[in-house]
Write a protein that holds these residues in place. Structure first.
Motif, mmCIF file in Angstrom:
data_model
loop_
_atom_site.group_PDB
_atom_site.id
_atom_site.type_symbol
_atom_site.label_atom_id
_atom_site.label_comp_id
_atom_site.label_asym_id
_atom_site.label_seq_id
_atom_site.Cartn_x
_atom_site.Cartn_y
_atom_site.Cartn_z
ATOM 1 N N ASN A 116 -1.634 -10.296 3.811
ATOM 2 C CA ASN A 116 -1.747 -8.986 3.370
ATOM 3 C C ASN A 116 -2.790 -8.389 4.196
ATOM 4 O O ASN A 116 -2.620 -6.967 4.326
ATOM 5 C CB ASN A 116 -2.338 -9.175 1.909
ATOM 6 N N ALA B 177 6.630 -3.078 0.238
ATOM 7 C CA ALA B 177 6.193 -4.057 -1.042
ATOM 8 C C ALA B 177 4.584 -4.036 -1.159
ATOM 9 O O ALA B 177 4.055 -3.862 -2.445
ATOM 10 C CB ALA B 177 6.779 -5.306 -0.779
ATOM 11 N N THR B 178 3.706 -4.053 -0.124
ATOM 12 C CA THR B 178 2.239 -4.137 -0.148
ATOM 13 C C THR B 178 1.846 -2.910 -0.518
ATOM 14 O O THR B 178 1.032 -2.924 -1.383
ATOM 15 C CB THR B 178 1.922 -4.586 1.310
ATOM 16 N N GLN C 107 3.238 -0.696 -2.678
ATOM 17 C CA GLN C 107 3.504 -0.425 -4.109
ATOM 18 C C GLN C 107 2.357 -1.371 -4.939
ATOM 19 O O GLN C 107 2.231 -1.051 -5.975
ATOM 20 C CB GLN C 107 4.851 -0.910 -4.345
ATOM 21 N N ASP C 108 2.072 -2.443 -4.127
ATOM 22 C CA ASP C 108 1.343 -3.689 -5.097
ATOM 23 C C ASP C 108 -0.304 -3.041 -4.930
ATOM 24 O O ASP C 108 -0.823 -3.307 -6.004
ATOM 25 C CB ASP C 108 1.580 -4.766 -4.471
ATOM 26 N N ARG D 246 -2.004 1.160 -6.422
ATOM 27 C CA ARG D 246 -2.068 1.393 -8.027
ATOM 28 C C ARG D 246 -3.154 2.087 -8.616
ATOM 29 O O ARG D 246 -4.511 1.691 -8.241
ATOM 30 C CB ARG D 246 -1.656 0.186 -8.701
#
Length: 414
Positions: free
Chosen positions: A257, A393-394, A396-397, A400
């Motif tokens: 990550n 994907a990262t 979006q994760d 937030r």
């Protein structure tokens, strides 16, 4: 490819050596596995205080700097949330001077009330000049406790307040030293013009009889998942312009990550063709400067957006523009060319850092601490393995709203 040899002394000291014949110097780098995250909430700033105390003289060497300079060397140190790092660059023929100096202060500092008072005042003055009396200097004193509620990352390396250093007693300082400044809590890396077998023999000579510590294992509380947006508004007469800081929790330095988030930050803000510069400075002129970067902490860290607003820009409009850029980043395509350009820059940066023998000693110690010393040769592949899908994907994760903390730092109107 950087070749190196690693060994561990009987007292637990990890020793790494890389021979570099291209220089007449050696760099002796000692990383202690202690930073501000190892401090107690009511006794912060101790790791940074020790960065200063370690240059104040040891049991047999009252004047550290004089011996470094007499041997033609230079020395310095730095403290982070996770570690404290000391390094000496010295002609290879004088390496024993460096090892003598470092081993003597590892074996025991010269503790005295006078030495503590001198360095206490130095640190308190640094706190005031850099953090309290400097425009935007106290950003992290406000932002860290906003983003972290449990983990010791909630305070900066300088500490929570000058009062913690003002209250530090000599017995507190001695206990901190004996807990963390021990061979089995340290990594010694040597890079330069020396044979590995000679380096290991000399390290054994100077460090081998220093006893280990048995008291430095810490149980550091982990930050729970953030479940709601946090916000803070601060005003200051001294800042020249309004500023906004928006941070998101991400994973630690040893995770995949981290490499993905580091790449995202470069796509957004690395250079004058990057998205934030083009859209928020060049085209809309909402910001005079804006950046995106990651902290790179050992434990889960932060992805940060920081921006100084142009004169007349409304702070809420500025935040909305950042949010729009984040949404576009998630929703709009990222081309392979855009990604490859950033990866090429990153590979060039890594390759450049490997040229300097000082950087190699520093990196060898750091990657050993991180848990994978072979990253000195393989880290570039971590970036090459990143795909557009991973980035999407990262993003979006982590991007937030409930994972965000936002600080408005406003110029106070009179």
């Amino acid at each position: 490819m950087i070749s190196f040899t690693r060994t561990t002394l009987s007292n637990g000291l990890t020793v790494i050596c890389h021979t570099d014949r291209s220089t007449p110097f050696v760099s002796v780098n000692i990383l202690y596995k202690v930073g501000s995250r190892n401090e107690q909430p009511d006794k912060t700033g101790f790791a940074h205080l020790f960065e200063h105390l370690m240059f104040g003289g040891s049991l047999h060497i009252p004047d550290y700097d004089r011996h470094v300079q007499a041997a033609g060397g230079e020395s310095n140190a730095y403290t982070t949330n996770d570690l404290t790092n000391y390094y000496i660059t010295i002609p290879a023929a004088n390496i024993e001077t460096a090892l003598w100096l470092e081993s003597d202060r590892m074996a025991g500092l010269q503790f005295s009330q006078h030495a503590l008072e001198v360095q206490r005042q130095v640190v308190i003055e640094e706190f005031k000049q850099r953090y309290l009396n400097n425009p935007y200097g106290d950003i992290w004193l406000k932002l860290r406790p906003l983003a972290y509620k449990v983990h010791p990352y909630r305070w900066a390396t300088i500490g929570v307040s000058p009062e913690h250093i003002e209250r530090a007693r000599l017995e507190d300082v001695e206990a901190f030293f004996h807990r963390y400044y021990a061979p089995n809590n340290a990594i010694l890396a040597i890079s330069g013009n020396i044979k590995e077998e000679d380096a290991f023999r000399l390290v054994e000579k100077w460090f081998g009889d220093i006893p280990p510590s048995h008291a430095f294992q810490d149980r550091i509380p982990q930050e729970p998942v953030q479940t709601e947006e946090r916000r803070l508004v601060s005003e200051d007469n001294e800042v020249p312009a309004d500023a906004i800081y928006k941070v998101f929790h991400m994973q630690g330095r040893d995770s995949r990550n981290f490499y993905i988030c580091d790449t995202i930050s470069d796509i957004l803000s690395n250079g004058q063709s990057a998205r934030l510069y083009v859209n928020l400075i060049k085209n809309s002129r909402l910001f005079s400067g804006i950046d995106a970067y990651v902290t790179g902490d050992m434990d889960p860290g932060l992805f940060i957006f920081s921006g100084k607003l142009s004169e007349g820009t409304d702070i809420q409009k500025a935040e909305a523009a950042i949010d729009e850029e984040i949404s576009k980043f998630i929703d709009s395509p990222i081309t392979e060319r855009e990604l490859q350009k950033i990866i090429n820059k990153t590979e060039a940066r890594i390759a450049y850092s490997e040229i300097n023998y000082q950087n190699k000693a520093n990196n060898l110690a750091f990657f050993e601490y991180l848990g994978d010393i072979h990253l000195i040769n393989t880290e570039a592949s971590r970036y090459r393995d990143i795909s557009v899908n991973m980035i999407k994907a990262t993003a979006q994760d982590i991007f937030r709203r409930e994972n965000s903390s936002t600080l408005y730092y406003l110029k106070k109107t009179k």
